[in-house]
Design a protein around this motif. Sequence first.
Motif, short mmCIF file in Angstrom:
data_model
loop_
_atom_site.label_atom_id
_atom_site.label_comp_id
_atom_site.label_asym_id
_atom_site.label_seq_id
_atom_site.Cartn_x
_atom_site.Cartn_y
_atom_site.Cartn_z
N ASP A 37 0.83 -1.21 0.00
CA ASP A 37 0.00 0.00 0.00
C ASP A 37 0.87 1.25 0.00
O ASP A 37 0.62 2.19 -0.76
N VAL A 38 1.89 1.28 0.83
CA VAL A 38 2.80 2.43 0.89
C VAL A 38 3.55 2.56 -0.43
O VAL A 38 3.70 3.65 -0.97
N GLU A 40 2.68 1.82 -3.37
CA GLU A 40 1.82 2.38 -4.41
C GLU A 40 1.67 3.89 -4.27
O GLU A 40 1.41 4.58 -5.25
N ARG A 41 1.82 4.42 -3.04
CA ARG A 41 1.64 5.85 -2.81
C ARG A 41 2.95 6.63 -2.86
O ARG A 41 2.94 7.86 -2.77
#
Length: 139
Positions: A37-38, A40-41
């Motif tokens: 998730d991180v 991807e950001r």
Amino acid sequence: MNTCSYIHMSVAAVRTPDSIDLACAEAHSGDEAALSDVRERLLGGRTLEAVADVFKLLSDPTRVRIVDALTHGERCVCDLAALVGLSESAVSHQLRLLRTSRLVRVRRTGRQAFYALDDHHVVGLVHDTRKHVEEDRSE
């Protein structure tokens, strides 16, 4: 040997008595979903390059002085030159670089040009960075 342990050993070789070891001391299975998730950001591509370019421009003390002067309002080249202690030619050159990166904008009135910071984000960047470097670290 896993990567975290290797980093831990490398850090230990240059550690000072007051340093804090933040490297992984043993193997673990990080939360892959959270890491994904991180990941991807994270900044990437053109945005990453553009952010790095802004910091490169602001790595020059002369340009930082010009930007700082502009946090106090719009100025013409001759006023900026007087404020930062440089020739008008030198200030114009720096303003051209800052304008190309959209950190400053120009407003023309006849033959005179007035420069201002492009938007409130640039002002915030300067003020936040100043707070960061001036904050008391003795806590």
